[in-house]
Motif scaffolding. Structure first.
Motif, short mmCIF file in Angstrom:
data_model
loop_
_atom_site.label_atom_id
_atom_site.label_comp_id
_atom_site.label_asym_id
_atom_site.label_seq_id
_atom_site.Cartn_x
_atom_site.Cartn_y
_atom_site.Cartn_z
N ALA A 148 4.80 -29.52 -31.21
CA ALA A 148 5.94 -28.75 -31.72
C ALA A 148 5.66 -27.25 -31.67
O ALA A 148 6.57 -26.46 -31.38
CB ALA A 148 6.24 -29.19 -33.16
N THR A 178 1.20 -34.07 -33.19
CA THR A 178 2.63 -33.75 -33.25
C THR A 178 2.86 -32.28 -33.57
O THR A 178 3.77 -31.65 -33.01
CB THR A 178 3.33 -34.63 -34.30
N ILE A 191 10.54 -27.54 -36.12
CA ILE A 191 11.14 -26.81 -35.00
C ILE A 191 12.47 -26.19 -35.41
O ILE A 191 12.75 -25.01 -35.11
CB ILE A 191 11.33 -27.76 -33.80
N PHE A 192 13.29 -26.94 -36.12
CA PHE A 192 14.58 -26.40 -36.57
C PHE A 192 14.37 -25.26 -37.56
O PHE A 192 15.11 -24.26 -37.54
CB PHE A 192 15.41 -27.51 -37.20
N LEU A 252 6.67 -37.40 -36.70
CA LEU A 252 7.61 -36.94 -35.67
C LEU A 252 8.82 -36.25 -36.28
O LEU A 252 9.29 -35.22 -35.78
CB LEU A 252 8.05 -38.13 -34.81
N VAL A 253 9.34 -36.82 -37.37
CA VAL A 253 10.48 -36.19 -38.06
C VAL A 253 10.08 -34.83 -38.62
O VAL A 253 10.83 -33.86 -38.55
CB VAL A 253 11.01 -37.12 -39.17
N THR A 254 8.85 -34.76 -39.16
CA THR A 254 8.37 -33.48 -39.69
C THR A 254 8.29 -32.43 -38.59
O THR A 254 8.69 -31.27 -38.78
CB THR A 254 6.98 -33.67 -40.32
N ALA A 255 7.76 -32.81 -37.43
CA ALA A 255 7.67 -31.86 -36.32
C ALA A 255 9.06 -31.40 -35.89
O ALA A 255 9.28 -30.20 -35.61
CB ALA A 255 6.93 -32.50 -35.15
N GLY A 256 10.03 -32.33 -35.86
CA GLY A 256 11.39 -31.93 -35.50
C GLY A 256 12.00 -30.98 -36.51
O GLY A 256 12.64 -29.98 -36.14
N MET A 257 11.80 -31.26 -37.80
CA MET A 257 12.33 -30.37 -38.84
C MET A 257 11.65 -29.00 -38.80
O MET A 257 12.28 -27.97 -39.05
CB MET A 257 12.14 -31.02 -40.21
#
Length: 264
Positions: free
Chosen positions: A159, A155, A86-87, A79-84
């Motif tokens: 993303a 994930t 996206i950024f 989940l953190v990887t998907a968020g990063m």
């Protein structure tokens, strides 16, 4: 003198009883007779084979049990990887265009996948029990890799849909292909290096391959090897090379496990 005579009489009586017992038992059967009896007796190895459905069910149950072994931290890391990712797509997409957004998203996603694959195969606690399971280390490794890749794929696809909807990339098909095509190659390299060398080697192997395997835009061309494998092998070739590398890692998992236990 009397005691000696009594002992001698007792020995004679014992020998007489022993001779009488041997005569009643008769001679031992001949070796050929014993061999024929053993050969004619039903063998426990001749039991009926399990039906394919039962074997497949057992394999599925044992493979599913690997979920208890795979670290639960894989889901938060994915989940953190998907968020990063996206950024990263937002940053490069806004500043350098949609093609750069694809590359930034793919690079972060592939780096996270290399980490999660290595976490699933971490040898901090050697899995010696895998050598004793009916399935063996090959299926154990395959089950763990499949579980991790499913989590990463879910994930990552979510993303990808978000960054495409927000207009940070070239489009949904392009951004999905940018990381989903090289994922087998990166995961295969991370798997092979993790089980044969060490977890840190798996992460390093994945990170080294990412710039070469991911598509690269002109705005993000950092060095001469950027996008080398993507352009040289073509997407179809990348899929084939990744599948071959994953297959080699899974096939050699037993020898890797034995080698690790012997050197421990």
């Amino acid at each position: 003198m009397t005691e000696h005579s009594a002992d001698t009489g007792g020995d004679d009586a014992f020998r007489e009883v022993l001779r009488r017992w041997e005569s009643e038992q008769g001679e031992a059967p001949a070796f050929d007779l014993i061999r024929r009896r053993i050969a004619s007796a039903p063998s426990p190895m001749d039991a009926p084979r399990w039906p394919a459905r039962r074997s497949a069910k057992l394999a599925a149950v044992l493979a599913w049990a690997q979920m208890r072994v795979v670290p639960w931290l894989i889901l938060p890391v994915a989940l953190v990887t998907a968020g990063m990712a996206i950024f990263a797509a937002r940053f490069f997409g806004v500043t350098q265009g949609g093609s750069a957004g694809d590359t930034g998203f793919a690079s972060v996603m592939l780096a996270g996948i290399a980490v999660t694959v290595t976490m699933a195969l971490s040898s901090a606690k050697p899995d010696s029990i895998a050598l004793a399971t009916p399935l063996g280390p090959q299926v154990v490794v395959l089950a763990r890799i499949a579980l991790v890749l499913v989590v990463d794929a879910v994930t990552g696809l979510a993303a990808s849909g978000l960054v495409s909807a927000w207009g940070y990339t070239s489009g949904l098909p392009e951004v999905v292909a940018s990381w989903l095509i090289p994922v087998a190659l990166v995961a295969g390299a991370a798997t092979f290096a993790s089980i044969w060398v060490a977890p840190w080697a798996g992460i390093a192997a994945g990170l080294v391959l990412i710039p070469m395997a991911a598509p690269v835009s002109e705005a993000m061309f950092f060095f001469g090897l950027s996008g080398l494998l993507w352009n040289a092998l073509t997407p179809l070739g990348l899929l084939g090379a990744g599948a071959a590398l994953l297959g080699a890692a899974v096939t050699t998992a037993r020898w890797a496990a034995i080698s690790g236990l012997q050197s421990a």
